[in-house]
Enzyme design. Sequence first.
Site, PDB file in Angstrom:
ATOM      1  N   CYS A 126       0.810  -1.225   0.000  1.00 40.54           N
ATOM      2  CA  CYS A 126       0.000   0.000   0.000  1.00 40.54           C
ATOM      3  C   CYS A 126       0.844   1.277   0.000  1.00 40.54           C
ATOM      4  O   CYS A 126       0.317   2.370  -0.186  1.00 40.54           O
ATOM      5  CB  CYS A 126      -0.952   0.000   1.188  1.00 40.54           C
ATOM      6  SG  CYS A 126      -1.982  -1.477   1.251  1.00 40.54           S
ATOM      7  N   HIS A 250      -2.864   6.898   2.515  1.00 43.88           N
ATOM      8  CA  HIS A 250      -3.409   5.659   1.954  1.00 43.88           C
ATOM      9  C   HIS A 250      -4.782   5.420   2.580  1.00 43.88           C
ATOM     10  O   HIS A 250      -4.973   5.552   3.784  1.00 43.88           O
ATOM     11  CB  HIS A 250      -2.455   4.504   2.253  1.00 43.88           C
ATOM     12  CG  HIS A 250      -3.086   3.166   2.092  1.00 43.88           C
ATOM     13  ND1 HIS A 250      -3.783   2.814   0.954  1.00 43.88           N
ATOM     14  CD2 HIS A 250      -3.157   2.091   2.938  1.00 43.88           C
ATOM     15  CE1 HIS A 250      -4.239   1.580   1.104  1.00 43.88           C
ATOM     16  NE2 HIS A 250      -3.886   1.129   2.296  1.00 43.88           N
ATOM     17  N   ASN A 284     -10.499   0.057   0.037  1.00 47.33           N
ATOM     18  CA  ASN A 284      -9.043   0.089   0.168  1.00 47.33           C
ATOM     19  C   ASN A 284      -8.449  -0.574  -1.065  1.00 47.33           C
ATOM     20  O   ASN A 284      -8.570  -1.779  -1.255  1.00 47.33           O
ATOM     21  CB  ASN A 284      -8.647  -0.658   1.451  1.00 47.33           C
ATOM     22  CG  ASN A 284      -7.145  -0.740   1.664  1.00 47.33           C
ATOM     23  OD1 ASN A 284      -6.367  -0.638   0.726  1.00 47.33           O
ATOM     24  ND2 ASN A 284      -6.745  -0.963   2.901  1.00 47.33           N
TER      25      ASN A 284
HETATM   26  O1  UT7 Z   1      -4.196  -1.352   3.716  1.00 46.64           O
HETATM   27  C1  UT7 Z   1      -3.129  -1.831   4.392  1.00 46.64           C
HETATM   28  C2  UT7 Z   1      -3.190  -2.205   5.747  1.00 46.64           C
HETATM   29  N1  UT7 Z   1      -4.427  -2.570   6.339  1.00 46.64           N
HETATM   30  C3  UT7 Z   1      -4.982  -1.771   7.239  1.00 46.64           C
HETATM   31  O2  UT7 Z   1      -4.518  -0.688   7.483  1.00 46.64           O
HETATM   32  C4  UT7 Z   1      -6.171  -2.315   8.015  1.00 46.64           C
HETATM   33  C5  UT7 Z   1      -6.071  -1.934   9.474  1.00 46.64           C
HETATM   34  N2  UT7 Z   1      -7.098  -2.525  10.319  1.00 46.64           N
HETATM   35  C6  UT7 Z   1      -8.416  -2.203  10.231  1.00 46.64           C
HETATM   36  O3  UT7 Z   1      -8.800  -1.388   9.408  1.00 46.64           O
HETATM   37  C7  UT7 Z   1      -9.349  -2.798  11.239  1.00 46.64           C
HETATM   38  O4  UT7 Z   1      -8.611  -3.449  12.259  1.00 46.64           O
HETATM   39  C8  UT7 Z   1     -10.388  -3.792  10.664  1.00 46.64           C
HETATM   40  C9  UT7 Z   1     -11.362  -3.027   9.775  1.00 46.64           C
HETATM   41  C10 UT7 Z   1      -9.694  -4.890   9.894  1.00 46.64           C
HETATM   42  C11 UT7 Z   1     -11.209  -4.413  11.793  1.00 46.64           C
HETATM   43  O5  UT7 Z   1     -11.809  -3.398  12.544  1.00 46.64           O
HETATM   44  P1  UT7 Z   1     -11.625  -3.349  14.101  1.00 46.64           P
HETATM   45  O6  UT7 Z   1     -12.326  -2.153  14.548  1.00 46.64           O
HETATM   46  O7  UT7 Z   1     -10.158  -3.443  14.429  1.00 46.64           O
HETATM   47  O8  UT7 Z   1     -12.401  -4.647  14.543  1.00 46.64           O
HETATM   48  P2  UT7 Z   1     -11.956  -5.768  15.584  1.00 46.64           P
HETATM   49  O9  UT7 Z   1     -11.155  -6.801  14.866  1.00 46.64           O
HETATM   50  O10 UT7 Z   1     -11.379  -5.111  16.803  1.00 46.64           O
HETATM   51  O11 UT7 Z   1     -13.340  -6.398  15.980  1.00 46.64           O
HETATM   52  C12 UT7 Z   1     -14.289  -5.634  16.775  1.00 46.64           C
HETATM   53  C13 UT7 Z   1     -15.582  -6.425  16.849  1.00 46.64           C
HETATM   54  C14 UT7 Z   1     -15.405  -7.897  17.197  1.00 46.64           C
HETATM   55  O12 UT7 Z   1     -16.554  -8.287  17.944  1.00 46.64           O
HETATM   56  P3  UT7 Z   1     -16.523  -8.391  19.559  1.00 46.64           P
HETATM   57  O13 UT7 Z   1     -15.426  -9.360  19.858  1.00 46.64           O
HETATM   58  O14 UT7 Z   1     -16.237  -6.999  20.018  1.00 46.64           O
HETATM   59  O15 UT7 Z   1     -17.891  -8.865  19.860  1.00 46.64           O
HETATM   60  C15 UT7 Z   1     -15.392  -8.581  15.870  1.00 46.64           C
HETATM   61  O16 UT7 Z   1     -15.830  -9.919  15.958  1.00 46.64           O
HETATM   62  O17 UT7 Z   1     -16.222  -6.412  15.562  1.00 46.64           O
HETATM   63  C16 UT7 Z   1     -16.385  -7.761  15.088  1.00 46.64           C
HETATM   64  N3  UT7 Z   1     -16.098  -7.741  13.649  1.00 46.64           N
HETATM   65  C17 UT7 Z   1     -17.026  -7.535  12.725  1.00 46.64           C
HETATM   66  N4  UT7 Z   1     -18.356  -7.350  12.812  1.00 46.64           N
HETATM   67  C18 UT7 Z   1     -19.016  -7.152  11.657  1.00 46.64           C
HETATM   68  C19 UT7 Z   1     -14.888  -7.865  13.046  1.00 46.64           C
HETATM   69  N5  UT7 Z   1     -15.024  -7.749  11.719  1.00 46.64           N
HETATM   70  C20 UT7 Z   1     -16.346  -7.538  11.493  1.00 46.64           C
HETATM   71  C21 UT7 Z   1     -17.095  -7.332  10.331  1.00 46.64           C
HETATM   72  N6  UT7 Z   1     -18.438  -7.143  10.464  1.00 46.64           N
HETATM   73  N7  UT7 Z   1     -16.542  -7.299   9.092  1.00 46.64           N
END
Ligand code: UT7
Length: 328
Positions: A126, A250, A284
């Site tokens: 990226c 990005h 993205n």
């Molecule tokens: O482009 C190059 C590099 N990549 C990035 O920069 C990506 C960086 N990371 C992110 O953008 C985020 O970490 C994600 C979008 C991948 C995930 O978002 P998050 O806010 O970090 O979610 P999380 O993994 O902390 O999960 C929070 C909650 C969890 O539920 P509980 O345990 O709180 O009940 C997950 O199970 O959200 C849940 N969850 C979802 N729910 C609905 C995780 N993914 C999803 C989803 N839809 N797609």
Amino acid sequence: MSTSRPALTLPRGAEAARVLGVGSTQPDRVVTNDDLAARMDTSDEWIRDRVGIVERRFADSDEGVVDMAVTAGAKALADAGVAPADVDTVIVPSCTMPSPIPNAAAQVADRIGIAAAGAFDLNAACAGFCYGLGVASDLIRAGSATRVLVIGAEKLTDVVDHDDRSTAIIFADGAGAALVGPSREPGIGPVTWGSAGDLVDMIYMRDDRYLFQEGQSVFRWATTQIAPVALRAVELAGLALSDIDVLIPHQANLRIVEAIAKRLRAKGARDDLVVADDIRYSGNTSSASIPLALDHMRAAGTVRSGDVILAVGFGAGLSYAAQVLVCP
Ligand code: UT7
């Protein structure tokens, strides 16, 4: 055997380089959050809140990285009013070519009509576009190239497991290009780049060729480590943060974009700094995201000719790069 060797001749490069034109393309097929929620356990509300994406574009099977790069590259040439014959080098930052051989750049050059171009792909994930822009600018200043077409092009839907909600909701397809040429006034500042190879396990392509990412770890890294990189690019260009009109990070996640903007404002960026939010309708797109955002913002009039832009890319590697550029 001669005791003195002949002196080598080096070319004289241009005083400076600038972006002469930009162009972009996205596939026709729009994929909404509800479309994804019909397939996996997610929701429109969650994706908008946590990532900022409203919809994104997915390419069909007959549209590849090279096709999108050709379209975006040709648009950048048209925007600059430069003929293919006046371009000598093509760089394609990409991490989603179906195979490393052949590269994209030689095919793109041929299809655009740039004869015998120096042509290579560049993989800094990226961060690829900012790496490519830095290389292009320095090639021109060194006299190794005259006009360089840099095209970030990605088909991430080929490398995403469409049942994995940690990646399938984020990534999308597209291409964005910038034509870089010689200039008296500097229009591209020095690139600052770097990497953290010890964190390689945070994002990688698995053996099955699907992307894996530790979302939370990448999120933390991006929201804490990338604003200082952007600030360094401003300092290297001899500017202050208050000189920056537009910030284009990005487009990884809108919350990351906003966190970077907040840190930069705390260090002196203006309240009226325009911040790219192109992820909302593009998703993205890895190395394509910065030039896609720039092209869309120009078309929308939120970025104008002469505006001073701060671009910063970051992602797998981990790798990052940033520079200041003047909008053509
Ligand atoms: O482009 C190059 C590099 N990549 C990035 O920069 C990506 C960086 N990371 C992110 O953008 C985020 O970490 C994600 C979008 C991948 C995930 O978002 P998050 O806010 O970090 O979610 P999380 O993994 O902390 O999960 C929070 C909650 C969890 O539920 P509980 O345990 O709180 O009940 C997950 O199970 O959200 C849940 N969850 C979802 N729910 C609905 C995780 N993914 C999803 C989803 N839809 N797609």
